[in-house]
Design an enzyme around this catalytic site. Structure first.
Site, PDB file in Angstrom:
ATOM      1  N   VAL A  16       0.862  -1.196   0.000  1.00  0.00           N
ATOM      2  CA  VAL A  16       0.000   0.000   0.000  1.00  0.00           C
ATOM      3  C   VAL A  16       0.894   1.239   0.000  1.00  0.00           C
ATOM      4  O   VAL A  16       1.919   1.273   0.687  1.00  0.00           O
ATOM      5  CB  VAL A  16      -0.931  -0.016   1.242  1.00  0.00           C
ATOM      6  CG1 VAL A  16      -1.613   1.330   1.452  1.00  0.00           C
ATOM      7  CG2 VAL A  16      -1.957  -1.137   1.099  1.00  0.00           C
ATOM      8  N   ALA A  20       4.149  10.899   1.539  1.00  0.00           N
ATOM      9  CA  ALA A  20       5.255  11.149   2.467  1.00  0.00           C
ATOM     10  C   ALA A  20       4.942  12.284   3.432  1.00  0.00           C
ATOM     11  O   ALA A  20       5.538  12.376   4.502  1.00  0.00           O
ATOM     12  CB  ALA A  20       6.522  11.469   1.670  1.00  0.00           C
ATOM     13  N   GLY A  22       1.742  14.330   5.382  1.00  0.00           N
ATOM     14  CA  GLY A  22       0.318  14.335   5.715  1.00  0.00           C
ATOM     15  C   GLY A  22      -0.013  15.486   6.627  1.00  0.00           C
ATOM     16  O   GLY A  22       0.801  16.400   6.844  1.00  0.00           O
ATOM     17  N   GLY A  24      -1.780  16.432  10.417  1.00  0.00           N
ATOM     18  CA  GLY A  24      -2.241  15.959  11.719  1.00  0.00           C
ATOM     19  C   GLY A  24      -3.262  16.900  12.327  1.00  0.00           C
ATOM     20  O   GLY A  24      -3.268  18.102  12.031  1.00  0.00           O
ATOM     21  N   ASP A  49      -4.282  12.527   9.568  1.00  0.00           N
ATOM     22  CA  ASP A  49      -3.993  11.702  10.749  1.00  0.00           C
ATOM     23  C   ASP A  49      -4.831  12.188  11.928  1.00  0.00           C
ATOM     24  O   ASP A  49      -4.591  13.263  12.463  1.00  0.00           O
ATOM     25  CB  ASP A  49      -2.507  11.817  11.104  1.00  0.00           C
ATOM     26  CG  ASP A  49      -2.145  10.963  12.319  1.00  0.00           C
ATOM     27  OD1 ASP A  49      -1.847   9.776  12.111  1.00  0.00           O
ATOM     28  OD2 ASP A  49      -2.198  11.482  13.452  1.00  0.00           O
ATOM     29  N   TYR A  54      -8.444  12.184  19.977  1.00  0.00           N
ATOM     30  CA  TYR A  54      -8.403  13.616  19.655  1.00  0.00           C
ATOM     31  C   TYR A  54      -9.800  14.248  19.711  1.00  0.00           C
ATOM     32  O   TYR A  54      -9.913  15.481  19.717  1.00  0.00           O
ATOM     33  CB  TYR A  54      -7.809  13.869  18.258  1.00  0.00           C
ATOM     34  CG  TYR A  54      -6.392  13.401  18.062  1.00  0.00           C
ATOM     35  CD1 TYR A  54      -5.600  13.004  19.138  1.00  0.00           C
ATOM     36  CD2 TYR A  54      -5.829  13.350  16.799  1.00  0.00           C
ATOM     37  CE1 TYR A  54      -4.303  12.555  18.949  1.00  0.00           C
ATOM     38  CE2 TYR A  54      -4.527  12.915  16.603  1.00  0.00           C
ATOM     39  CZ  TYR A  54      -3.775  12.509  17.675  1.00  0.00           C
ATOM     40  OH  TYR A  54      -2.484  12.069  17.479  1.00  0.00           O
ATOM     41  N   LYS A  79      -6.706   6.095  15.230  1.00  0.00           N
ATOM     42  CA  LYS A  79      -5.983   5.282  16.217  1.00  0.00           C
ATOM     43  C   LYS A  79      -6.921   4.816  17.323  1.00  0.00           C
ATOM     44  O   LYS A  79      -7.835   5.551  17.724  1.00  0.00           O
ATOM     45  CB  LYS A  79      -4.836   6.096  16.852  1.00  0.00           C
ATOM     46  CG  LYS A  79      -3.984   6.854  15.849  1.00  0.00           C
ATOM     47  CD  LYS A  79      -2.822   7.591  16.475  1.00  0.00           C
ATOM     48  CE  LYS A  79      -2.212   8.569  15.487  1.00  0.00           C
ATOM     49  NZ  LYS A  79      -2.864   9.876  15.440  1.00  0.00           N
ATOM     50  N   HIS A 112      -2.682   3.368  19.515  1.00  0.00           N
ATOM     51  CA  HIS A 112      -2.164   4.713  19.800  1.00  0.00           C
ATOM     52  C   HIS A 112      -0.899   4.672  20.648  1.00  0.00           C
ATOM     53  O   HIS A 112       0.019   5.477  20.464  1.00  0.00           O
ATOM     54  CB  HIS A 112      -3.250   5.546  20.501  1.00  0.00           C
ATOM     55  CG  HIS A 112      -3.072   7.015  20.352  1.00  0.00           C
ATOM     56  ND1 HIS A 112      -4.119   7.875  20.132  1.00  0.00           N
ATOM     57  CD2 HIS A 112      -1.972   7.803  20.388  1.00  0.00           C
ATOM     58  CE1 HIS A 112      -3.656   9.123  20.031  1.00  0.00           C
ATOM     59  NE2 HIS A 112      -2.367   9.101  20.199  1.00  0.00           N
TER      60      HIS A 112
HETATM   61  N1  LIG Z   1       0.724   9.204  18.023  1.00  0.00           N
HETATM   62  C1  LIG Z   1       0.886  10.127  18.947  1.00  0.00           C
HETATM   63  O1  LIG Z   1       0.999   9.835  20.143  1.00  0.00           O
HETATM   64  C2  LIG Z   1       0.948  11.559  18.516  1.00  0.00           C
HETATM   65  C3  LIG Z   1       1.366  12.540  19.419  1.00  0.00           C
HETATM   66  C4  LIG Z   1       1.418  13.847  18.986  1.00  0.00           C
HETATM   67  C5  LIG Z   1       1.052  14.165  17.681  1.00  0.00           C
HETATM   68  N2  LIG Z   1       0.635  13.184  16.829  1.00  0.00           N
HETATM   69  C6  LIG Z   1       0.216  13.493  15.436  1.00  0.00           C
HETATM   70  O2  LIG Z   1       1.227  14.276  14.814  1.00  0.00           O
HETATM   71  C7  LIG Z   1       0.645  15.505  14.377  1.00  0.00           C
HETATM   72  C8  LIG Z   1       1.671  16.614  14.410  1.00  0.00           C
HETATM   73  O3  LIG Z   1       2.252  16.718  15.705  1.00  0.00           O
HETATM   74  P1  LIG Z   1       2.056  17.987  16.627  1.00  0.00           P
HETATM   75  O4  LIG Z   1       0.758  18.620  16.317  1.00  0.00           O
HETATM   76  O5  LIG Z   1       2.287  17.537  18.011  1.00  0.00           O
HETATM   77  O6  LIG Z   1       3.298  18.905  16.272  1.00  0.00           O
HETATM   78  P2  LIG Z   1       3.871  19.639  14.965  1.00  0.00           P
HETATM   79  O7  LIG Z   1       3.068  19.312  13.772  1.00  0.00           O
HETATM   80  O8  LIG Z   1       5.323  19.364  14.946  1.00  0.00           O
HETATM   81  O9  LIG Z   1       3.700  21.168  15.340  1.00  0.00           O
HETATM   82  C9  LIG Z   1       2.427  21.751  15.427  1.00  0.00           C
HETATM   83  C10 LIG Z   1       2.583  23.078  16.159  1.00  0.00           C
HETATM   84  O10 LIG Z   1       3.420  23.943  15.398  1.00  0.00           O
HETATM   85  C11 LIG Z   1       2.666  25.043  14.908  1.00  0.00           C
HETATM   86  N3  LIG Z   1       2.999  25.192  13.495  1.00  0.00           N
HETATM   87  C12 LIG Z   1       2.520  24.495  12.451  1.00  0.00           C
HETATM   88  N4  LIG Z   1       3.106  24.860  11.307  1.00  0.00           N
HETATM   89  C13 LIG Z   1       3.995  25.828  11.627  1.00  0.00           C
HETATM   90  C14 LIG Z   1       4.885  26.594  10.874  1.00  0.00           C
HETATM   91  N5  LIG Z   1       4.987  26.457   9.541  1.00  0.00           N
HETATM   92  N6  LIG Z   1       5.646  27.512  11.525  1.00  0.00           N
HETATM   93  C15 LIG Z   1       5.544  27.669  12.870  1.00  0.00           C
HETATM   94  N7  LIG Z   1       4.700  26.964  13.646  1.00  0.00           N
HETATM   95  C16 LIG Z   1       3.927  26.034  13.021  1.00  0.00           C
HETATM   96  C17 LIG Z   1       1.224  24.710  15.142  1.00  0.00           C
HETATM   97  O11 LIG Z   1       0.495  25.879  15.463  1.00  0.00           O
HETATM   98  P3  LIG Z   1      -0.748  26.392  14.540  1.00  0.00           P
HETATM   99  O12 LIG Z   1      -1.748  25.278  14.520  1.00  0.00           O
HETATM  100  O13 LIG Z   1      -1.198  27.611  15.216  1.00  0.00           O
HETATM  101  O14 LIG Z   1      -0.149  26.640  13.174  1.00  0.00           O
HETATM  102  C18 LIG Z   1       1.306  23.804  16.361  1.00  0.00           C
HETATM  103  O15 LIG Z   1       1.403  24.565  17.534  1.00  0.00           O
HETATM  104  C19 LIG Z   1      -0.529  15.694  15.326  1.00  0.00           C
HETATM  105  O16 LIG Z   1      -1.458  16.648  14.877  1.00  0.00           O
HETATM  106  C20 LIG Z   1      -1.064  14.293  15.382  1.00  0.00           C
HETATM  107  O17 LIG Z   1      -1.817  14.004  14.223  1.00  0.00           O
HETATM  108  C21 LIG Z   1       0.577  11.893  17.235  1.00  0.00           C
END
Ligand SMILES: NC(=O)c1ccc[n+]([C@@H]2O[C@H](COP(=O)([O-])OP(=O)(O)OC[C@H]3O[C@@H](n4cnc5c(N)ncnc54)[C@H](OP(=O)(O)O)[C@@H]3O)[C@@H](O)[C@H]2O)c1
Length: 291
Positions: A16, A20, A22, A24, A49, A54, A79, A112
């Site tokens: 599948v 690269a 996505g 979140g 994702d 969530y 998840k 998860h």
């Molecule tokens: N499996 C797990 O346990 C787990 C844990 C954490 C996350 N995740 C998944 O991974 C995804 C991404 O991780 P994450 O949300 O923790 O962190 P991230 O994507 O690394 O960072 C998101 C943060 O950065 C800001 N941001 C986004 N684009 C930006 C840019 N171009 N410049 C400056 N700041 C920016 C966002 O604010 P704004 O929204 O205000 O732009 C938000 O505060 C999650 O949404 C989720 O789907 C999974």
């Protein structure tokens, strides 16, 4: 050129393909999620994702159904949360998630987190995912936040090698050993907090730094006339990781996918990798307990 045409695709261990890059939706308030996902889809993201935990699967589903994007071009992940671990409860939770996202078939279903205090329940949940996979209700199954020992035990006790291990990866926490273990076992590493979001959320704890402010990252941003987030996302993608940045800002949603017109050199990739602090921003999976 449509983004679909230039988005690199990765191939999972069952053949599948997965984009690269996505999008979140963790920490997306439900009220903002539909618009954020619609904006992402309009900008060319096809991998979304989400997770039962969530609380925004319904809003993701609304965006998908309103988008007009061909279902075959979408790649949707959700998840299973640890409160629903167990074989039968996992199957019920899957049905609940599917009703919320409004899909007949899911692209990727993940555990998860491992539950070290009840690994039998973790295994039983994964066996439920295997059943869903064998029934064709999910195109791929995998895990999230598993360390090497937990993966090794899961591999020994189950039949389908996870297609994905979604873990914290960004320049300040690069997880080289776990990523190598994933690779050796045919498991794609998917980077959560790929631009270090968890470190900004956790900044109040004082022991983690924001990689978007790192001098090397900002210097490379200046060199390539790109933003720090775009530099880090190139680092993610050029190493073969799947990255799923989150944003609620239309400007940053567009910025984070505008990364396919430049390349970092191998030396720059190595320099960024050398920023690793070994300090995770998120919880240690070994410490996870049911609430
Ligand atoms: N499996 C797990 O346990 C787990 C844990 C954490 C996350 N995740 C998944 O991974 C995804 C991404 O991780 P994450 O949300 O923790 O962190 P991230 O994507 O690394 O960072 C998101 C943060 O950065 C800001 N941001 C986004 N684009 C930006 C840019 N171009 N410049 C400056 N700041 C920016 C966002 O604010 P704004 O929204 O205000 O732009 C938000 O505060 C999650 O949404 C989720 O789907 C999974």
């Amino acid at each position: 050129m449509p983004m679909d045409a230039i988005m690199p695709m990765l191939t999972l261990n069952n053949g599948v393909t997965i984009p690269a890059l996505g999008f979140g939706v963790y920490r997306n308030p439900p009220a903002q999620t539909t618009v954020a996902v619609e904006t992402a889809l309009a900008n060319g993201y096809r991998l979304i994702d989400t997770a039962a935990a969530y609380g925004n699967e319904t809003e993701v589903g609304s965006a998908l159904s309103q988008s007009g994007v061909d279902r075959a071009r979408l790649f949707i992940t959700t998840k299973l949360w640890i409160d629903d671990y167990g074989y039968d409860s996992a199957l019920r939770a899957f049905d609940t998630s599917m009703a919320k996202v409004g899909l007949d078939t899911l692209d990727l279903y993940l555990l998860h987190q491992p539950l070290p205090s009840d690994f039998d329940a973790t295994v039983a949940s994964y066996q439920a995912l295997q059943t869903l996979y064998e029934q064709g209700r999910v195109r791929a199954i995998g895990v999230s936040n598993f360390g090497t020992a937990q993966l090794a035990e899961l591999l020994a006790r189950t039949d389908v090698v996870p297609a994905v291990n979604q873990i914290e990866v960004h320049p300040y926490f690069t997880e080289p050993e776990l990523r190598a273990f994933n690779l050796e076992n045919g498991i794609l590493t998917q980077a959560w907090s790929p631009i270090g979001g968890v470190n900004r959320y956790a900044a109040k704890s004082g022991n983690v730094k924001d990689p978007l402010r790192d001098p090397l990252i900002t210097a490379l941003a200046a060199k390539y006339s790109k933003t720090p987030a775009q530099i880090i996302l190139r680092w993610d993608i050029q190493q073969g990781l799947c990255a799923i940045p989150k944003s609620v800002s239309p400007k940053r949603i567009a910025e984070n996918i505008d990364i396919f017109d430049f390349y970092l050199t191998n030396a720059e990739l190595s320099d960024i990798s050398a920023l690793d602090t070994g300090i995770r921003g998120g919880p240690n999976p070994e410490d996870i307990r049911r609430s």
